[in-house]
Scaffold this motif. Sequence first.
Motif, PDB file in Angstrom:
ATOM      1  N   TRP A  59       9.375   2.236  15.960  1.00 45.48           N
ATOM      2  CA  TRP A  59      10.128   2.292  14.694  1.00 45.48           C
ATOM      3  C   TRP A  59      11.073   1.108  14.570  1.00 45.48           C
ATOM      4  N   VAL A  60      11.713   0.752  15.700  1.00 48.10           N
ATOM      5  CA  VAL A  60      12.667  -0.368  15.656  1.00 48.10           C
ATOM      6  C   VAL A  60      11.918  -1.665  15.334  1.00 48.10           C
ATOM      7  N   VAL A 101       3.763  -5.754 -13.168  1.00 49.54           N
ATOM      8  CA  VAL A 101       3.030  -6.348 -12.051  1.00 49.54           C
ATOM      9  C   VAL A 101       3.382  -5.638 -10.751  1.00 49.54           C
ATOM     10  N   MET A 102       4.651  -5.349 -10.575  1.00 51.52           N
ATOM     11  CA  MET A 102       5.066  -4.710  -9.325  1.00 51.52           C
ATOM     12  C   MET A 102       4.487  -3.306  -9.204  1.00 51.52           C
ATOM     13  N   THR A 103       4.426  -2.583 -10.312  1.00 50.67           N
ATOM     14  CA  THR A 103       3.886  -1.226 -10.248  1.00 50.67           C
ATOM     15  C   THR A 103       2.398  -1.273  -9.899  1.00 50.67           C
ATOM     16  N   ILE A 104       1.681  -2.161 -10.566  1.00 51.10           N
ATOM     17  CA  ILE A 104       0.240  -2.216 -10.308  1.00 51.10           C
ATOM     18  C   ILE A 104      -0.036  -2.665  -8.885  1.00 51.10           C
ATOM     19  N   THR A 105       0.648  -3.733  -8.453  1.00 50.45           N
ATOM     20  CA  THR A 105       0.314  -4.245  -7.127  1.00 50.45           C
ATOM     21  C   THR A 105       0.787  -3.298  -6.018  1.00 50.45           C
ATOM     22  N   ILE A 106       1.849  -2.523  -6.276  1.00 51.60           N
ATOM     23  CA  ILE A 106       2.283  -1.599  -5.230  1.00 51.60           C
ATOM     24  C   ILE A 106       1.220  -0.496  -5.059  1.00 51.60           C
ATOM     25  N   SER A 107       0.499  -0.210  -6.150  1.00 53.77           N
ATOM     26  CA  SER A 107      -0.586   0.772  -6.002  1.00 53.77           C
ATOM     27  C   SER A 107      -1.661   0.189  -5.098  1.00 53.77           C
ATOM     28  N   TYR A 108      -1.870  -1.127  -5.172  1.00 53.12           N
ATOM     29  CA  TYR A 108      -2.850  -1.741  -4.278  1.00 53.12           C
ATOM     30  C   TYR A 108      -2.437  -1.543  -2.819  1.00 53.12           C
ATOM     31  N   ALA A 109      -1.123  -1.503  -2.588  1.00 51.65           N
ATOM     32  CA  ALA A 109      -0.640  -1.284  -1.227  1.00 51.65           C
ATOM     33  C   ALA A 109      -1.116   0.069  -0.711  1.00 51.65           C
ATOM     34  N   ALA A 110      -1.019   1.094  -1.570  1.00 50.69           N
ATOM     35  CA  ALA A 110      -1.453   2.427  -1.149  1.00 50.69           C
ATOM     36  C   ALA A 110      -2.958   2.437  -0.899  1.00 50.69           C
ATOM     37  N   PHE A 111      -3.710   1.767  -1.776  1.00 48.34           N
ATOM     38  CA  PHE A 111      -5.163   1.728  -1.570  1.00 48.34           C
ATOM     39  C   PHE A 111      -5.514   0.928  -0.314  1.00 48.34           C
ATOM     40  N   THR A 134       2.633  -1.475   1.848  1.00 47.23           N
ATOM     41  CA  THR A 134       1.886  -0.657   2.813  1.00 47.23           C
ATOM     42  C   THR A 134       2.811  -0.124   3.895  1.00 47.23           C
ATOM     43  N   ILE A 135       3.781  -0.956   4.309  1.00 48.11           N
ATOM     44  CA  ILE A 135       4.722  -0.488   5.330  1.00 48.11           C
ATOM     45  C   ILE A 135       5.558   0.672   4.793  1.00 48.11           C
ATOM     46  N   VAL A 136       6.037   0.522   3.541  1.00 51.42           N
ATOM     47  CA  VAL A 136       6.850   1.581   2.945  1.00 51.42           C
ATOM     48  C   VAL A 136       6.059   2.887   2.866  1.00 51.42           C
ATOM     49  N   PHE A 137       4.839   2.807   2.318  1.00 54.29           N
ATOM     50  CA  PHE A 137       4.045   4.033   2.149  1.00 54.29           C
ATOM     51  C   PHE A 137       3.654   4.629   3.497  1.00 54.29           C
ATOM     52  N   ALA A 138       3.294   3.760   4.446  1.00 57.28           N
ATOM     53  CA  ALA A 138       2.907   4.268   5.763  1.00 57.28           C
ATOM     54  C   ALA A 138       4.087   5.001   6.395  1.00 57.28           C
ATOM     55  N   ALA A 139       5.288   4.416   6.270  1.00 59.00           N
ATOM     56  CA  ALA A 139       6.462   5.049   6.870  1.00 59.00           C
ATOM     57  C   ALA A 139       6.745   6.397   6.213  1.00 59.00           C
ATOM     58  N   ILE A 140       6.627   6.447   4.876  1.00 55.16           N
ATOM     59  CA  ILE A 140       6.903   7.705   4.175  1.00 55.16           C
ATOM     60  C   ILE A 140       5.893   8.779   4.591  1.00 55.16           C
ATOM     61  N   LEU A 141       4.612   8.415   4.560  1.00 56.46           N
ATOM     62  CA  LEU A 141       3.584   9.393   4.911  1.00 56.46           C
ATOM     63  C   LEU A 141       3.727   9.841   6.367  1.00 56.46           C
ATOM     64  N   GLU A 142       4.107   8.889   7.214  1.00 57.43           N
ATOM     65  CA  GLU A 142       4.291   9.229   8.626  1.00 57.43           C
ATOM     66  C   GLU A 142       5.427  10.235   8.782  1.00 57.43           C
ATOM     67  N   LEU A 143       6.517  10.009   8.044  1.00 62.18           N
ATOM     68  CA  LEU A 143       7.664  10.913   8.151  1.00 62.18           C
ATOM     69  C   LEU A 143       7.286  12.315   7.683  1.00 62.18           C
ATOM     70  N   ILE A 144       6.407  12.399   6.685  1.00 72.53           N
ATOM     71  CA  ILE A 144       5.999  13.708   6.182  1.00 72.53           C
ATOM     72  C   ILE A 144       4.990  14.364   7.113  1.00 72.53           C
ATOM     73  N   TYR A 145       3.961  13.609   7.493  1.00 70.63           N
ATOM     74  CA  TYR A 145       2.836  14.231   8.209  1.00 70.63           C
ATOM     75  C   TYR A 145       2.891  14.085   9.726  1.00 70.63           C
ATOM     76  N   LYS A 146       3.802  13.228  10.222  1.00 69.20           N
ATOM     77  CA  LYS A 146       3.937  13.016  11.672  1.00 69.20           C
ATOM     78  C   LYS A 146       2.570  12.744  12.303  1.00 69.20           C
ATOM     79  N   PHE A 147       1.884  11.812  11.708  1.00 71.72           N
ATOM     80  CA  PHE A 147       0.542  11.540  12.183  1.00 71.72           C
ATOM     81  C   PHE A 147       0.427  10.049  12.477  1.00 71.72           C
ATOM     82  N   ARG A 148       0.446   9.695  13.756  1.00 74.60           N
ATOM     83  CA  ARG A 148       0.583   8.307  14.188  1.00 74.60           C
ATOM     84  C   ARG A 148      -0.416   7.335  13.554  1.00 74.60           C
TER      85      ARG A 148
END
Lengths: 471, 544
Positions: free
Chosen positions: B275-276, B374-384, B315-329
């Motif tokens: 995490w650090v 642009v930011m909204t659309i491209t941030i969705s690409y991060a999730a995909f 991708t880092i933001v979404f991965a961190a959020i999903l990880e915090l919710i699902y605790k799935f490495r």
Amino acid sequence: MNKASAPQKNLIKTLNKPLASLKLAVFIIISLAVITAVGTFVEAKYDAYAAKKLVYDTWYMYAIMGLLVINLTAVMLDRWPWKKRHASFVLAHIGIIILLAGAYITAHHGLDGSMRVGIGESNNLVQVPETDLTVYTSFDGDRYSKTLEQEVDFFKKPPSSEKPFVVPTYEGQIKIVDYKKYVLPSRKVVPGEEGKAGAGVRFQLQNPNVNVVEWLVQKKPNALASQNFGPAQIFLGSAPIKGRGKNEIFLTPDKEGLQYVVFQKDSEKPLKKGFVKEGDVFDPGFKMALSFRVLRYLPAALEEWDLKDSDAPTPLTTSAIKIIFENKEHWVLLNDMVKLFTNNSVYLLTYGNRRIDIGFPIKLHKFEVARYQGTMRAAAYQSLVEVPKAGEHLISMNEPLKHNGLTIYQASFQEEQGQPVASIFSINHDPGRFLKYLGSLVISLGIVLLMWFKHLDFKVGKSRKHDGDNA
Amino acid sequence: MKHLFLILISLFAVSFSASAKDGDALKSLPVQDGGRIKPYDSFSREMLEIVYGKSKFEGRAATEIVLTWMLSPQAWHDKKIFEVRNHEVLTALNLPKEQRYFSGEELFAGDRFTLLRQELQSKRETKEKLNPYFQALQRLENQYFVFQEIASGRMLKVLPPKEGDTWLSIADLEPAFQEKFMNITKSFVINIGNVAKGESTEQSAKDLDKSVLDFQDAARAQNPALYNVDSRIKAEVHYNNFHPFRWAYIFYFLAFIGLLLVWTLRKESLMKGVWVLMALGFILHTYGFGLRMYIMERAPVSNMYETVVWVSWGTIVFAAILELIYKFRLILVAGTLVAAFGLVIADFAPAVLDPSLQPLEPVLRSNYWLTIHVMTITISYAAFFLAFGLGDIGLYYYLRGEQKHQEQIKGIVTGIYRAIQIGVAFLAPGIILGGIWADYSWGRFWGWDPKETWALIALLGYLAVLHARYAGMLKHFGMVVTSIVAFSLVIMAWYGVNFVLGAGLHSYGFGAGGVEYVSAFVAAHILLVIYVSVIRSGKRKLSS
């Protein structure tokens, strides 16, 4: 629930089932994706207009959209009576229908065109993509009356010599026998019929720094044709008695050659007069030592087009139709016209984009281009326009003028020799706007709620049974 | 944890002190180029990249190389400094195709080059779209132009004018300023001479700095208003030297290694360290983003490079959020891997993803809608992108054995499903925001422009996936496969419209490049999907 107690409702539901099926939805979504993807490739190869005509504005696109609306309606009917947890699903789906309704209204009742306004000039006509064929008839060669106006779509339904597009006229008929989507035109001048066609002259202006070769052709006998070359303006037609205080050469057609009169900047009186034939040279007497040579002289001249076919459009290509009248062929370019003569009458045929009067003039007072420092790269450009009632207004990129239900947007500009000469506006009217915004809002609400309601969550390993709707 | 913060702080300190080293003042010399004022450091890097394709030549910094072009052009006569990659152009020039770098003598001395230039000119006159051959010719012409103009002193504009806003180039300087600039070049030559001879540069570097500052003082006196750019110039030199995004992907990669260790050694205690590391990478990533924003005074999402950086951030933001919710490495594994991958690509492909800071096209200027949409659309690409990374890991587990790894596969599919949902939840409003922007700006909500259309196609693709999953048409394996295949749509919307289609209102001269690599990337993944499907169906037949 009341399913058993309402057999009629059940029947509707049974009939409705296939229309509401998720599999149909997946099919529709994928079809839409495929069709629009094809559209983008058509646009890349040709242009936006071709993509619209060949893909987005076709029966199959409308059919799939229609099917989408049916499917969305059916699936919502299927869930009737709606419960609280259906909110996100219902909103997202109704939103799409509202949005599509808005798009439909715009497509059929909206306006989307462009307007060119020269600096210091005004215009009230918007040019739209639809094309019209117009014929004017005259019996005295002077007063014309409109005898035909018809919308034509040769892009989708091109005429051919087997299946010509026929325009009846007072005497005989005009047949349109060919259509080319993309041609590169170059002008040529041929001898015309005496008495009906004006004169034409091909000349050369030359000094150590200048070398211009051009044609000047009168539209009809005794008309005035002119061409400006910066240092001097050349006219073909009768000369005035007094000059306007500019460097001007007037060439008046005569039987064997041309009478010429030269005026100079600082005097009203003619500087020089004379007569030239084909092949002759004379010195107009300007300070910059120009010589004027008559390369070709036609007492009766006609302008025609030489056309080179092109596979795809470029900024230089246009479309053209080929017409036959009294056994003679003519090519007519888009937004151009041709004059056709018989012994008793004259027909003027125009083929071009429809122009729609917006009901008020837009006057362009000033146009400015701001460039990025030290470069010729445009950073921004803006037009100072005046419209009745609203007065003066500055239109710049992304800051359009909204007036009388129209959006007047700064689209681009025209330049000549590095100087802007005209501003190009895009003019839009969108009657479906409210529905589009409403639909967008409803869809977005639905999506936000989607994150809220658990029932659409995918639960790993759990059996998924929702109202039995995915049987 | 404390150690890592110390590392971070010393990193910043090192980078700042580096920019204050003796002999470095030249880097911060303001230069007018490409419609803005930039430090000589950026100018020389960009010029060398145009000519040579890299920001260093034979291990020497661009700041040195570009100045010597001007000081002794003849010395560069037979140096192989021009990069030509297009085989057709090389054939036309009668040059060997295996070679990539050529000298000016080889390329421009004969009359072949003149003929090719005429060919290009006549192509331009017809106003047709330039194919890759003509684009390559155009680049060659530009390389020639840049070198000649720099050599002649006409390109390097260093002095603000008394009036107007076009700066004066070295060649146009008045004698007094000529002399001051000569002092810079003299001490520059002495200094690099000392470097070459291995002698002490202590004094010569100081002299160089002094002559640069002397010139700057005089230039500022000429027009103080135009020369008032110090803090941005300093920030840009720091940005160039520090290279925050490189540090970010190093930390992401370390976090990724850490996750592998957690997984193989089954040491949960290492998770804190992971995490650090991720947080450090993220801070540097954000810091770099902020620097770009400060330098250009706008949100940095206006070209391919900037969006790749932004998507990696997402991708880092979404991965961190999903990880915090699902605790799935595995979500973090995918997130760090994909973010590091994105940043590495951005760093190593300057020809495709132009990292230079460019002013905006007129249509994009001063509009907050642009940024939001642009930011909204491209941030969705991060999730995909995250779903795509998870899909890759999913394939790996299918290869390892479906029965044994049911637990992991379930988790991965949950991650994919969630990531796709997040993506859709951003992409749909993003497209709508684009419509609102288009309507506000142009009075047109939707215009079938290829960029917006492909964003819609990507949305439709993922909507089809979600609906098919809901209908039971897609099982676990189907989700893994579609998360990979559907990402091709995002690649097309994000990259392909500009580089493959090259059409529409949204492609602002991005040019072509890297099509072969991107196609190979997509093709390799599709082949992988097919391979795993075949293996899997084989295994299923065996077991049944």
